[in-house]
Design an enzyme around this catalytic site. Structure first.
Site, PDB file in Angstrom:
ATOM      1  N   GLY B 156       0.834  -1.197   0.000  1.00  0.00           N
ATOM      2  CA  GLY B 156       0.000   0.000   0.000  1.00  0.00           C
ATOM      3  C   GLY B 156       0.868   1.246   0.000  1.00  0.00           C
ATOM      4  O   GLY B 156       2.028   1.226   0.421  1.00  0.00           O
ATOM      5  N   CYS B 157       0.305   2.328  -0.469  1.00  0.00           N
ATOM      6  CA  CYS B 157       1.087   3.560  -0.595  1.00  0.00           C
ATOM      7  C   CYS B 157       1.446   4.142   0.776  1.00  0.00           C
ATOM      8  O   CYS B 157       2.605   4.504   1.018  1.00  0.00           O
ATOM      9  CB  CYS B 157       0.338   4.578  -1.439  1.00  0.00           C
ATOM     10  SG  CYS B 157      -1.385   4.841  -0.960  1.00  0.00           S
ATOM     11  N   PHE B 158       0.472   4.231   1.677  1.00  0.00           N
ATOM     12  CA  PHE B 158       0.769   4.750   3.013  1.00  0.00           C
ATOM     13  C   PHE B 158       1.782   3.867   3.742  1.00  0.00           C
ATOM     14  O   PHE B 158       2.721   4.387   4.368  1.00  0.00           O
ATOM     15  CB  PHE B 158      -0.511   4.854   3.851  1.00  0.00           C
ATOM     16  CG  PHE B 158      -1.416   5.989   3.493  1.00  0.00           C
ATOM     17  CD1 PHE B 158      -0.955   7.302   3.541  1.00  0.00           C
ATOM     18  CD2 PHE B 158      -2.728   5.763   3.130  1.00  0.00           C
ATOM     19  CE1 PHE B 158      -1.810   8.368   3.232  1.00  0.00           C
ATOM     20  CE2 PHE B 158      -3.582   6.817   2.820  1.00  0.00           C
ATOM     21  CZ  PHE B 158      -3.123   8.117   2.867  1.00  0.00           C
ATOM     22  N   THR B 160       4.170   2.073   2.573  1.00  0.00           N
ATOM     23  CA  THR B 160       5.519   2.245   2.032  1.00  0.00           C
ATOM     24  C   THR B 160       6.207   3.462   2.643  1.00  0.00           C
ATOM     25  O   THR B 160       7.314   3.375   3.189  1.00  0.00           O
ATOM     26  CB  THR B 160       5.455   2.374   0.499  1.00  0.00           C
ATOM     27  OG1 THR B 160       5.054   1.113  -0.041  1.00  0.00           O
ATOM     28  CG2 THR B 160       6.804   2.782  -0.082  1.00  0.00           C
TER      29      THR B 160
END
Lengths: 353, 353, 353, 353
Positions: B156-158, B160
């Site tokens: 997921g972006c958050f 990372t």
């Protein structure tokens, strides 16, 4: 008490000057004063912009567009009942000294906000000018303290929203006062200063941080406010985010929940604290603040939740940094000082979308 | 190991399909694949957009504008070496089952990220599909684990950016792993879904929060990552802010400093962790991350400070949620799986201002 | 004349309903009505949002947040003096028929704006519902025509600013009425409709066009307005630009200058036309309109110049598409219909920066 | 021809310096050069920013972050094959004179764009420095003229998109060359200059105009370009709009259609002009340009329509003002001058959303 009595006389309006009228704080004070039924707008002054038309700097203030800005001098500011100061850091004390005690001075700058000279030294450096009555009526006992005063230090924008977001939880002892604030602000909070990182091409489409690691000057002001609840050992870690918007602050404020606290305790504390506040609005459960809910208005929107899994209260507040964060709270405090109805001239509906 | 061997053969390019090509994740995968020297872009598929030209959905992908989107079926996706999935929640397992084991599948969705079924139940609900090798090469030992695999769950972006911002401090034992994350994201992180609160008129000029109070699904993923350092009792409080920008995440990640830790320890831990990382860039002291530093690039910019007064480490990281946050890390992991140079085809310069 | 008489009675406020209250037009009508001293806000209705709290859709309307939206039916809308309609295309006629002739109905939609059935057919298609008195008081003779009416068609946002930008030049015969309009609008002008190209991630950071080549429905409305000057052969080429902002329209409107016209003629024509208008503000020479000069206010800012080298008058106007472009002009017209002071409740200062 | 021959030697890269590297034009040149396989980045210089790290000004150029900016002197710029100039108005001539004739100099400023001294006098004032080969390869015959040159004047951003939007219609004689251009630009087009109206708080959420009435300096450059088609009496009315975005220009360009012209003629003229152009992309019928289609890429997206009712051709073009509008076209022209493939190192896919 002279000021207060004067304003109470039927039909008598206060004559108001604004020093620093070409800045953002000054412009917002003027926008609100235009809608205030008990004031007459007098002298408008500026620094390097003296001599120019107000409309060049604030085209949105159409009714005042042709007013010419004067110099910020004793002569120009004399003869007013109220003077708002939107001046560079450190300049307010001298202007205030010139104006005398029978004028209500509302300072939108930081010079007189802190009571603790040590905190001033640590965060601002230089000589501490002293402290004036603090213009956040929602603090415990503060509304009463503002009645009839002739000097007001309007709070910082971050301290206003950060304080009001977590105040009920700290005040009711539901959390350890070890508070973490991360707040996203619009770029008008930095004022109209010509700095490269504030250029539109820089800020649009991006988020950045500044003043990280415990150095932002609003930090001790939040601690000072929360300590008014009587909580011991208040500590605030504060990180501001510069968001790509002109106005608004969204603050996330969290602290460790004390053992045994549940969601009902939390809701009850916030309801008790804010049910009678005219400008602080506890949102219905499940609805969270957004800055567009308060843009252009003097309201604060607040919500809180308990994260039971990690034992933390997370509160969120939204204000318009220029309205409730600066000019609105300044006028709200002026109203209290003059004995006028607290909410006179202050918008409760925002402008959205 | 067949996949890896195949790609290593001189001059052999991999044929790559993208399912969900009209979405934001799919579009970004394609943008990067256009600059990758060892791939050939094969089938592009979509759900309700099947039958339309790619250029209608992604006008920026000029060289592929006339490609027509196919259905996301076994037949269309067959015959490729690599298939990227940018599908709705829960849809990846079935597609993967149809494609077989000799195809490298890189899932940009959440279905296979979590290893703990209990955490899945708590945050996602429903049946846990299992876990695939996790596509964040910067985690301890993860780079090696990705070599030769045929399934990758892109992070997921958050998670990372949150993980990489605080990982060195947690890993070196400089903080209690009681972590508070507040992260501002661009709205493309929500995908191309037609929800009223994602309309431009709503999001422009405003900041809002969502998933507050410990319920956001990316929370256990951050905890899972940080636990790989061996730290016990990792707890994460995570609050996402929706910022008025299309792309980018700026994460502030803080945790209580352990007694005796000083600023040099902190700097040393970050330098040690990241000096050899190709895409994680520790900024010079005093410079803080901003999302425009990484927009369009696969880089992570990181900085950390110790707030000695309150005893807290505050770290900040910035990524592009679509590049390093989704498609970039997916391709970086693909490169590792195929035995290609890890950074092949991945931009290290962003697009700014 | 019954309506007008009624409102003129001392102390008598009008009871006002808003149909379509969860949309942007309805929300702006409510924002302005909250500041109007002679109205009481009655029923609020919606389509699919009926049954929900207004605060879910318009969190900025704090004082009305707990109002529950009703169905848009005859029963709910009965018993009001004024009903504002912010309904989907084609829905107004039926609601109006149900409400009867002793109610003032102000339609914010397009159904009753055009007088020419042929133009309706060409640009809208389908049956022409007819025309109502047109709510742009600044048109020649229009102020008088609105006194005492019981039906008002509020103008389109683009026509309002486009018309008022070039009206003095056309009216004074300084230009050939062969007008080219290119106008940049905020995305709220498209309403709260869930269309992919209106998503925040799409519109932020970008400009696009739509309705190019003479097909936008506001085109004949601009021509209709300009023809009221008596000019023959008015032709308008209109191109709208979707700009990355929530609110505001900036219109550039140009036309070939007639031989012998000089800059003084131009200035004089604009001054004559607008010196007595309460909401149209001709800026000082050299200052050009910007949308932030009028955001949230009912003002129009206008400026014009003569490009002698190419023989063209270039005029520019700015409005807030939701205020003077929709709800403000609607209430201004309501005031005229009810015999109230024209500017009652209408903000003349905008909200900026 | 020495330069061209030199670059053609196998394996030989050109050493490139950038003067004005801390500005937006310089930064974009560097972003593109980082992806160019046949150049080595040499000296980077600045004015007042000399002595600072590039990463302070362009954090997105991660691989060059530690480069220290030198002074813009003959000594520092000596020894390069190519020098890009991103200097303040009027400064390029002196630097060019110092560097000699065996260096390819590409000027991103305006000093050498105009061939007509009279036009220079009218729009710029002061002494006309002369003209250099004009770096817009898409103009008639211009590609060939750029081969082997040692001086290039990169075009202005507005002229590039305005010219290419209407060139086919003018060139084919389908319109009277009486052209009206209204173009919305991102604020990076104004450079990194510290002006109050470019502050983020000013530009976000608003549109404004500037240089209205035939005074913008890019006007004669558009006329100069269109006259290359052989059309007589080209006249351009140009109005720029400042839009709240960092990058991108969307130009609407219209002109009176000549009698008898129909939509097929128009489409055919555009197809003929652009079918073989590597960077100009005529969109499919019905699809209109948007700036996000070209952000970060060297492409131009173009579309045109005939408004038969009013007899006007309306064309729209989109570019990234910093890429195809400045640095991209500069490098494309450099490639031609050096005998490299025209598109080497130039991105054709943009970055979106």
């Amino acid at each position: 008490m002279r000021l207060q009595v004067r304003a109470r006389l039927a039909g008598m309006t206060s004559r108001v000057a604004v020093a620093g009228a070409s800045g953002y704080a000054g412009g917002e004070v003027l926008r609100l004063l235009l809608g205030h039924p008990e004031v007459e707008i007098g002298a408008l002054t500026a620094g390097s912009n003296a001599g120019s038309r107000l409309g060049e700097h604030h085209p949105h203030l159409t009714p005042l567009a042709d007013r010419v800005l004067g110099e910020t001098t004793q002569e120009v500011l004399a003869g007013h009942d109220v003077v708002f100061l939107g001046l560079p850091h450190g300049a307010s004390a001298e202007v205030a000294a010139q104006l005398g005690d029978d004028v209500l001075i509302v300072d939108c700058g930081a010079d007189f906000r802190l009571t603790d000279s040590q905190a001033w030294q640590t965060f601002y450096g230089g000589e501490h000018a002293g402290s004036w009555p603090y213009g956040l009526p929602e603090l415990p006992g503060q509304r009463e303290r503002l009645a009839g005063v002739n000097r007001i230090a309007a709070p910082g924008c971050f301290p206003t929203v950060s304080t009001l977001s977590i105040l009920p939880a700290v005040g009711a002892g539901l959390v350890d006062p070890d508070v973490v604030v991360v707040a996203a602000t619009g770029t008008s909070g930095a004022g109209r200063s010509l700095k490269p990182h504030l250029l539109g091409a820089e800020v649009m489409g991006q988020a950045s941080v500044y003043g990280v690691g415990g150095v932002h000057r609003h930090t001790p002001e939040i601690e000072q406010n929360l300590a008014l609840t009587g909580a011991d050992g208040v500590r605030v870690s504060f990180t501001p985010i510069l968001a790509p918007m002109s106005r608004g602050i969204l603050a996330t404020v969290s602290a460790p929940a004390r053992p045994g606290v549940d969601a009902d305790d939390l809701r009850a504390a916030y309801a008790k604290a804010y049910d009678d506040e005219p400008f602080v609005h506890l949102l219905p459960e499940g609805q969270w603040p957004q800055t567009k809910g308060v843009l252009g208005s003097n309201c604060v929107h607040v919500q809180a939740a308990l994260d039971e899994r990690v034992g933390r209260v997370v509160a969120v507040g939204a204000i318009d940094n220029l309205t409730k964060g600066t000019a609105g709270t300044a006028i709200q405090s002026m109203n209290l000082a003059l004995g006028l109805p607290e909410g006179l001239g202050l918008p409760v509906a925002g402008v959205a979308p």
